[in-house]
Design a protein around this motif. Structure first.
Motif, PDB file in Angstrom:
ATOM      1  N   ARG A 191       1.480  91.343  -5.108  1.00  0.00           N
ATOM      2  CA  ARG A 191       1.793  92.622  -5.740  1.00  0.00           C
ATOM      3  C   ARG A 191       1.331  92.614  -7.194  1.00  0.00           C
ATOM      4  O   ARG A 191       0.746  93.590  -7.675  1.00  0.00           O
TER       5      ARG A 191
ATOM      6  N   GLN B  18      -3.201  97.147  -1.997  1.00  0.00           N
ATOM      7  CA  GLN B  18      -2.604  96.197  -1.056  1.00  0.00           C
ATOM      8  C   GLN B  18      -2.884  96.606   0.388  1.00  0.00           C
ATOM      9  O   GLN B  18      -3.180  95.753   1.217  1.00  0.00           O
ATOM     10  N   ASP B  19      -2.788  97.885   0.690  1.00  0.00           N
ATOM     11  CA  ASP B  19      -3.091  98.359   2.054  1.00  0.00           C
ATOM     12  C   ASP B  19      -4.543  98.053   2.422  1.00  0.00           C
ATOM     13  O   ASP B  19      -4.828  97.650   3.542  1.00  0.00           O
TER      14      ASP B  19
ATOM     15  N   SER C 120       1.841 102.675  -9.327  1.00  0.00           N
ATOM     16  CA  SER C 120       2.426 102.123  -8.103  1.00  0.00           C
ATOM     17  C   SER C 120       1.651 102.577  -6.863  1.00  0.00           C
ATOM     18  O   SER C 120       1.409 101.786  -5.950  1.00  0.00           O
ATOM     19  N   THR C 121       1.246 103.840  -6.859  1.00  0.00           N
ATOM     20  CA  THR C 121       0.472 104.369  -5.727  1.00  0.00           C
ATOM     21  C   THR C 121      -0.870 103.653  -5.626  1.00  0.00           C
ATOM     22  O   THR C 121      -1.299 103.276  -4.526  1.00  0.00           O
TER      23      THR C 121
ATOM     24  N   ASP D 177      -0.259 100.204  -4.278  1.00  0.00           N
ATOM     25  CA  ASP D 177       0.013 100.288  -2.838  1.00  0.00           C
ATOM     26  C   ASP D 177      -1.281 100.437  -2.048  1.00  0.00           C
ATOM     27  O   ASP D 177      -1.476  99.782  -1.015  1.00  0.00           O
TER      28      ASP D 177
END
Length: 86
Positions: free
Chosen positions: A40, A78-79, A71-72, A75
């Motif tokens: 993260r 990471q996806d 944060s988006t 995310d």
């Protein structure tokens, strides 16, 4: 808010965290060998680097607006890095 006085000196770039290396016929990277919390942190670091590049481009991106999306962005990074085992 101006970032003209911000100087960032990184000894490791986000590219180093994500880059695949090969040894003994196997591929590995720092990201995939890291704990979830470290992954993260790497994704957030990458997102911050992208935001920095957008702000530095002079294309009208606003720092406060981009940071609200941090944060988006992390995310999404990471996806994108998830391995599809199917």
């Amino acid at each position: 808010m101006s970032d003209s006085n911000v100087i960032v000196n990184n000894s490791v770039s986000f590219n180093d965290y994500l880059k695949s290396r090969f040894a003994n016929g196997k591929s590995f990277s720092y990201y995939y060998k890291s704990e979830e919390s470290d992954q993260r942190a790497i994704a957030v670091s990458c997102a911050l680097e992208l935001i920095r590049a957008q702000i530095s481009s002079g294309s009208g991106y606003q720092l406060d607006t981009q940071l609200k999306e941090l944060s988006t962005f992390a995310d999404q990074i990471q996806d994108a890095l998830k391995v599809n085992n199917q």
